[in-house]
Motif scaffolding. Structure first.
Motif, PDB file in Angstrom:
ATOM      1  N   ASN A   1       0.791  -1.188  -0.108  1.00  0.00           N
ATOM      2  CA  ASN A   1       0.000   0.111  -0.215  1.00  0.00           C
ATOM      3  C   ASN A   1       1.017   1.351  -0.008  1.00  0.00           C
ATOM      4  N   ALA A   2       1.714   1.233  -0.891  1.00  0.00           N
ATOM      5  CA  ALA A   2       2.975   2.577  -1.030  1.00  0.00           C
ATOM      6  C   ALA A   2       2.322   3.523  -0.850  1.00  0.00           C
ATOM      7  N   ASN A   3       1.143   3.999  -1.609  1.00  0.00           N
ATOM      8  CA  ASN A   3       0.835   5.390  -1.632  1.00  0.00           C
ATOM      9  C   ASN A   3       0.282   5.992  -0.355  1.00  0.00           C
ATOM     10  N   PHE A   4      -0.169   4.899   0.428  1.00  0.00           N
ATOM     11  CA  PHE A   4      -0.666   5.222   1.714  1.00  0.00           C
ATOM     12  C   PHE A   4       0.841   5.513   2.684  1.00  0.00           C
ATOM     13  N   VAL A   5       1.709   4.672   2.487  1.00  0.00           N
ATOM     14  CA  VAL A   5       2.851   4.916   3.111  1.00  0.00           C
ATOM     15  C   VAL A   5       3.570   6.049   3.008  1.00  0.00           C
ATOM     16  N   LYS A   6       3.628   6.486   1.763  1.00  0.00           N
ATOM     17  CA  LYS A   6       4.128   7.916   1.540  1.00  0.00           C
ATOM     18  C   LYS A   6       3.607   9.178   2.108  1.00  0.00           C
ATOM     19  N   LYS A   7       2.252   9.046   2.121  1.00  0.00           N
ATOM     20  CA  LYS A   7       1.519   9.971   2.840  1.00  0.00           C
ATOM     21  C   LYS A   7       1.716   9.872   4.266  1.00  0.00           C
ATOM     22  N   ALA A   8       1.767   8.752   4.847  1.00  0.00           N
ATOM     23  CA  ALA A   8       1.981   8.890   6.223  1.00  0.00           C
ATOM     24  C   ALA A   8       3.557   9.420   6.780  1.00  0.00           C
ATOM     25  N   LEU A   9       4.380   8.859   5.851  1.00  0.00           N
ATOM     26  CA  LEU A   9       5.641   9.275   6.226  1.00  0.00           C
ATOM     27  C   LEU A   9       5.765  10.814   6.132  1.00  0.00           C
ATOM     28  N   LYS A  10       5.032  11.275   5.356  1.00  0.00           N
ATOM     29  CA  LYS A  10       5.213  12.919   5.115  1.00  0.00           C
ATOM     30  C   LYS A  10       4.601  13.709   6.276  1.00  0.00           C
ATOM     31  N   LYS A  11       3.718  13.081   7.373  1.00  0.00           N
ATOM     32  CA  LYS A  11       3.055  13.437   8.396  1.00  0.00           C
ATOM     33  C   LYS A  11       4.087  13.547   9.409  1.00  0.00           C
ATOM     34  N   LEU A  12       5.339  12.707   9.627  1.00  0.00           N
ATOM     35  CA  LEU A  12       6.073  12.876  10.723  1.00  0.00           C
ATOM     36  C   LEU A  12       6.605  14.217  10.903  1.00  0.00           C
ATOM     37  N   LYS A  13       6.866  14.407  12.291  1.00  0.00           N
ATOM     38  CA  LYS A  13       7.368  15.718  12.461  1.00  0.00           C
ATOM     39  C   LYS A  13       9.174  15.764  11.944  1.00  0.00           C
ATOM     40  N   PHE A  14       9.661  14.594  12.301  1.00  0.00           N
ATOM     41  CA  PHE A  14      11.017  14.513  12.219  1.00  0.00           C
ATOM     42  C   PHE A  14      11.523  13.178  11.796  1.00  0.00           C
ATOM     43  N   LEU A  15      12.035  12.745  10.359  1.00  0.00           N
ATOM     44  CA  LEU A  15      12.270  11.670  10.081  1.00  0.00           C
ATOM     45  C   LEU A  15      13.926  11.747   9.736  1.00  0.00           C
ATOM     46  N   VAL A  16      14.902  10.909  10.463  1.00  0.00           N
ATOM     47  CA  VAL A  16      16.242  10.555  10.076  1.00  0.00           C
ATOM     48  C   VAL A  16      16.315   9.447   9.289  1.00  0.00           C
ATOM     49  N   ALA A  17      16.959   9.538   8.338  1.00  0.00           N
ATOM     50  CA  ALA A  17      17.272   8.430   7.238  1.00  0.00           C
ATOM     51  C   ALA A  17      18.790   7.985   7.475  1.00  0.00           C
ATOM     52  N   VAL A  18      19.224   6.917   7.755  1.00  0.00           N
ATOM     53  CA  VAL A  18      20.529   6.463   7.690  1.00  0.00           C
ATOM     54  C   VAL A  18      20.758   5.679   6.472  1.00  0.00           C
ATOM     55  N   ASP A  19      21.533   6.049   5.441  1.00  0.00           N
ATOM     56  CA  ASP A  19      21.706   5.219   4.253  1.00  0.00           C
ATOM     57  C   ASP A  19      22.924   5.736   3.430  1.00  0.00           C
ATOM     58  N   MET A  20      23.154   4.654   2.469  1.00  0.00           N
ATOM     59  CA  MET A  20      24.582   5.236   1.688  1.00  0.00           C
ATOM     60  C   MET A  20      23.935   5.996   0.489  1.00  0.00           C
ATOM     61  N   PHE A  21      22.649   6.254   0.091  1.00  0.00           N
ATOM     62  CA  PHE A  21      22.254   7.059  -1.014  1.00  0.00           C
ATOM     63  C   PHE A  21      20.870   7.608  -0.424  1.00  0.00           C
ATOM     64  N   VAL A  22      20.532   8.751  -1.389  1.00  0.00           N
ATOM     65  CA  VAL A  22      19.299   9.408  -1.435  1.00  0.00           C
ATOM     66  C   VAL A  22      18.200   8.462  -1.688  1.00  0.00           C
ATOM     67  N   SER A  23      17.773   7.503  -1.052  1.00  0.00           N
ATOM     68  CA  SER A  23      16.876   6.411  -1.421  1.00  0.00           C
ATOM     69  C   SER A  23      15.434   7.233  -1.689  1.00  0.00           C
ATOM     70  N   GLU A  24      14.320   6.525  -2.051  1.00  0.00           N
ATOM     71  CA  GLU A  24      12.926   7.221  -2.468  1.00  0.00           C
ATOM     72  C   GLU A  24      12.473   7.769  -0.809  1.00  0.00           C
ATOM     73  N   THR A  25      12.812   7.045   0.219  1.00  0.00           N
ATOM     74  CA  THR A  25      12.365   7.427   1.700  1.00  0.00           C
ATOM     75  C   THR A  25      13.334   8.395   1.947  1.00  0.00           C
ATOM     76  N   ALA A  26      14.311   8.240   1.997  1.00  0.00           N
ATOM     77  CA  ALA A  26      15.501   9.315   2.504  1.00  0.00           C
ATOM     78  C   ALA A  26      15.041  10.762   1.913  1.00  0.00           C
ATOM     79  N   ARG A  27      14.648  10.562   0.698  1.00  0.00           N
ATOM     80  CA  ARG A  27      14.095  12.018  -0.080  1.00  0.00           C
ATOM     81  C   ARG A  27      13.133  12.818   0.720  1.00  0.00           C
ATOM     82  N   LEU A  28      12.174  11.859   1.487  1.00  0.00           N
ATOM     83  CA  LEU A  28      11.221  12.375   2.546  1.00  0.00           C
ATOM     84  C   LEU A  28      11.981  12.984   3.875  1.00  0.00           C
TER      85      LEU A  28
END
Ligand SMILES: Nc1nc2c(c(=O)[nH]1)N[C@H]1C(S)=C(S)[C@@H](COP(=O)(O)OP(=O)(O)OC[C@H]3O[C@@H](n4cnc5c(=O)[nH]c(N)nc54)[C@H](O)[C@@H]3O)O[C@H]1N2
Ligand SMILES: Nc1nc2c(c(=O)[nH]1)N[C@H]1C(S)=C(S)[C@@H](COP(=O)(O)OP(=O)(O)OC[C@H]3O[C@@H](n4cnc5c(=O)[nH]c(N)nc54)[C@H](O)[C@@H]3O)O[C@H]1N2
Ligand code: SF4
Ligand SMILES: [Mo]
Length: 716
Positions: A427-454
């Motif tokens: 249900n990826a559309n929902f997941v993206k919408k939900a993650l956008k609601k976070l007040k603060f998202l820290v992503a630890v990655d090697m690249f700017v993944s689709e999620t890290a972009r948010l």
């Protein structure tokens, strides 16, 4: 092969000024093939190549992903500095600033929304040390109950089935070296030829030695081609198929009565249920002709030894854990478990898919496969962590349920390490919408993944070439990944990042580690006496012995190659059989007039998971640069879809556009789409949010969809 490659690599030897070798392990699948990166300096240019190294599991072999893994690790797009989002753009900041931001935001969120408003989302692609530390970080530094990881989408069904039936969960009950000598093999919902390619010689040898191989898959794959019998099951009907096999085995008296009597509970109920079923009804339900069910059951039942392997085809279902348990029922009634050349294997997925599910990243778990709701287990771990048992949070919720809690506003901050959930969750559309609601998202990655972009903040992590640590492979063999390549820019290891943040939050005393080995020393002690006991394993031993299979409770213990030889791991020593109904508790989506086809999803050889890494590799991307839909030509014609044309696929949740690929070997009622691409090719936009009630695994393998050719649509 390796020698030939080396020769090619060295053609211009005279120009080579220096050559260096770096020992490592492949960052991708659960085979954890050992390898070496060769670096040659030629005038001013550096040239790289990866070659295999001998070891007991992959025996020096590599597949194309391993051979090309350095291409993403050395890619120019690696993140080299902490990046903060300012006015929608990522800007470079210092580590000090990054830690300051984390402290400020984490503190604020917990003050405003409560301690459990912060969540942690981990991964099975990090080392045992890091998985252990992340669990400790959530509970001790953040004090939150909300931690889970991407393995929930991967191994949770197999893990819960093995825990319930056998009393413990280690992917393979036997080491791979026994596979060549078994007489009958069932490969259910596993595509080893593309997903663990270096495992294949074990199965090819078995075939040469006369083993009969049965594959269960709705489509033909490089794996099913090896089989003597291919049961082309309707997606999602494996539990019913296993009932058919059980019925024929029990009614044909192909059972091991003494084994059932002495070693199992629950046989009577299973027998009663399966004998009440009609084989023709099962054939109708599963789409597998009854003569094929009879043949498969007879072959497996009559041989003196046999093994069953399952993977995500059976497991990524809303009844995945029950379906696996039904395959385990077959092993038990035929007495083919806990013996030489007989056993079970859940083919593990990610590099550390095994170890990362043992040491406390899961919502309900503590290190050593201990449970967070067990009072004794809580006391043991609290003592090692130097906290009071009452300070230890209780259990949280699964990965997808955390995202639901974000949507509901209960979770407002997330620390994400090594995963790309907006591509990998259902249900990826929902997941993206939900993650956008976070007040603060820290992503630890090697690249700017689709999620890290948010994310608000991205922290740069080191790669497999740079980060030392232990990984537990699909056999349950703990291996030490050496790493001596230096990290680019200001990149840090995941474990260093965890320790630094803990320190910034004033919890440094619990995270004083200066090396992966120091963390492993604490993990050993924490796991001691637990189901997954690593106490006897040390870095020294791993270097000398090339890997040790757990449980390994003492330094002089050799490790455990074969499980359950004299008893299962339940308190009474017996395996727990269970009746698995043909009709699952959570109804699965079925094709209907509006959405007439089954969609199933999975993998291809050249790409890995959400593709963030393999899409960066020129050699791998060149093999498959876009997604596709496998469809039967007759079905395609019915929907006016020619071969190699753009199609829109729609489900009740969303739509994607991919290219068609005709295949006369897939079921007529089913299409297949791999999940290695993002955005408008992200197949998880179509997949439903329904979860297996037992283990919370999403049903990635069954959705109802409709398909249209794009051209026909636009010509209207
Ligand atoms: N090349 C490559 N290798 C990988 C990975 C990768 O992304 N790429 N990922 C790694 C990871 S994390 C994992 S978990 C493993 C996954 O390894 P696998 O589970 O082997 O891979 P999948 O392609 O997801 O699914 C396996 C097969 O299940 C079939 N299938 C679909 N629906 C059903 C069904 O209802 N019943 C049955 N019986 N079969 C069904 C599919 O057609 C597919 O051929 O691979 C690991 N190795
Ligand atoms: N439709 C469908 N969906 C599926 C599946 C399916 O079969 N079908 N399979 C499911 C399965 S089995 C799995 S395992 C999941 C996987 O899903 P994800 O965990 O989302 O997949 P990855 O692509 O491995 O994401 C890993 C991310 O971490 C980064 N990374 C890699 N190594 C490191 C590291 O060492 N440290 C850090 N910090 N970052 C790193 C990568 O760049 C990448 O962005 O997907 C699931 N989703
Ligand atoms: S992807 Fe798997 S099989 Fe291929 S080299 Fe890496 S660990 Fe080995
Ligand atoms: Mo996985």
């Amino acid at each position: 092969m390796t020698e030939l490659l080396l020769k090619y690599f060295r053609t211009k030897q005279q120009e080579v000024q220096s050559e260096k070798r770096y020992d490592t392990q492949c960052p991708f699948c659960s085979m954890q093939c050992k390898m070496q990166l060769l670096e040659q300096t030629i005038v001013t240019r550096k040239k790289y190549m990866t070659i295999g190294k001998d070891n007991p599991t992959s025996e020096g072999r590599l597949c194309i992903k391993g051979m090309n893994a350095h291409q993403h690790a050395l890619h120019k797009d690696r993140i080299k500095y902490p990046l903060l989002k300012k006015n929608g753009e990522f800007v470079r900041i210092s580590w000090e600033e990054a830690l300051g931001h984390i402290k400020e935001n984490f503190t604020k969120i917990q003050a405003e929304d409560g301690v459990n408003a912060l969540s942690v989302y981990g991964s099975a692609s990090i080392s045992n040390e890091e998985a252990y530390l992340l669990g400790k970080f959530a509970r001790v530094a953040l004090k939150t109950k909300y931690i889970d990881y991407n393995g929930r989408l991967c191994m949770s069904a197999a893990a819960s089935a093995a825990s319930q039936t056998f009393g413990m969960d280690r992917g393979l009950t036997n080491s791979l070296s026994e596979v060549p000598f078994t007489k009958c093999i069932i490969l259910a919902g596993t595509n080893i030829a593309e997903c663990q390619p270096t495992i294949m010689p074990y199965f090819e040898q078995a075939k040469q030695n006369g083993a009969y191989i049965i594959a269960v898959d709705p489509r033909e794959t490089a794996t099913t081609k090896m089989a003597d019998l291919h049961l082309k099951v309707k997606p999602g009907m494996d539990a019913a198929l296993a009932n058919g096999l059980l019925k024929v085995i029990i009614e044909g008296d192909l059972i091991d009565e003494a084994f059932i009597r002495e070693r199992a509970n629950g046989y009577k109920e299973v027998k009663e249920y399966v004998t009440s079923l009609e084989l023709e009804e099962i054939a109708e339900l599963t789409g597998v002709p009854s003569d094929q069910i009879q043949k498969a059951a007879a072959m497996f039942g009559k041989e003196e030894s046999g093994m069953i392997f399952t993977a995500r085809g059976v497991e990524q279902q809303t009844d995945g854990s029950a379906a696996v348990r039904n395959f385990l029922n077959i092993l038990i009634v035929t007495g083919k478990i806990g013996k030489v050349n007989s056993g079970y294997g859940a083919i593990t997925g990610q590099g550390n898919g095994q170890g990362a599910r043992e040491h406390g990243q899961k919502a309900d778990q503590l290190p050593g496969y201990r449970m967070i709701e067990n009072e004794e287990h809580r006391l043991h771990i609290a003592k090692i962590w130097g906290i009071d048992e009452t300070e230890l949070p209780r259990k949280g919720v699964s990965a997808y349920e955390m995202i639901e809690k974000i949507n509901e506003g209960e979770i407002t901050g997330m620390f994400l390490m090594c995963s790309n959930p907006i591509v990998s969750n259902p249900n990826a559309n929902f997941v993206k919408k939900a993650l956008k609601k976070l007040k603060f998202l820290v992503a630890v990655d090697m690249f700017v993944s689709e999620t890290a972009r948010l994310a608000d903040l991205i922290l740069p992590a080191s790669s497999y070439l740079e980060d030392e640590g232990t990984m537990t492979n699909l056999e349950g063999r703990v291996t030490l990944r050496e790493a001596s390549f230096s990290s680019p820019g200001e990149v840090k290891h995941d474990w260093q990042i965890i320790c630094d943040i803990a320190k910034a939050l004033g919890k440094g005393e619990h995270f004083p580690f200066q090396s992966a080995n120091e963390i492993f020393e604490e993990l050993r002690v924490a796991s001691r006496g637990g189901t997954a006991d690593y106490y006897g394993i040390t870095y020294d031993r791993l270097r000398k012995e090339g890997g040790i299979l757990w449980p390994c409770p003492s330094i002089d213990h050799k490790g455990t190659k074969r499980l359950f030889e004299s008893s299962f791991a339940h308190p009474d020593g017996k395996a727990a059989m269970v009746v698995v109904n043909n009709v699952p508790h959570v109804p699965k989506e079925k094709p209907c007039t509006e959405f007439p086809l089954y969609l199933t999803t999975g993998r291809i050889m050249s790409h890995y998971l959400t593709g963030v890494q393999t899409r960066k590799s020129a050699s791998l991307a060149a093999r498959n640069f876009e997604s596709y839909m496998e469809i039967h030509p007759e079905t395609a014609k019915k929907y006016h879809i020619s071969d190699n044309t753009l199609v829109k696929i729609e489900s009740r949740r969303g739509s994607i556009v991919v290219r068609s690929k005709w295949s006369a070997t897939i079921r007529h009622d089913t299409i297949f789409v791999p999940f290695h691409w993002a955005d408008s090719q992200n197949v998880n936009r179509l997949v439903s949010q329904d979860l297996d009630p037992t283990c919370k695994m999403p049903g990635f393998k069954v959705s109802a969809v409709k398909v249209h050719p794009i051209l026909e649509l636009t010509s209207h």
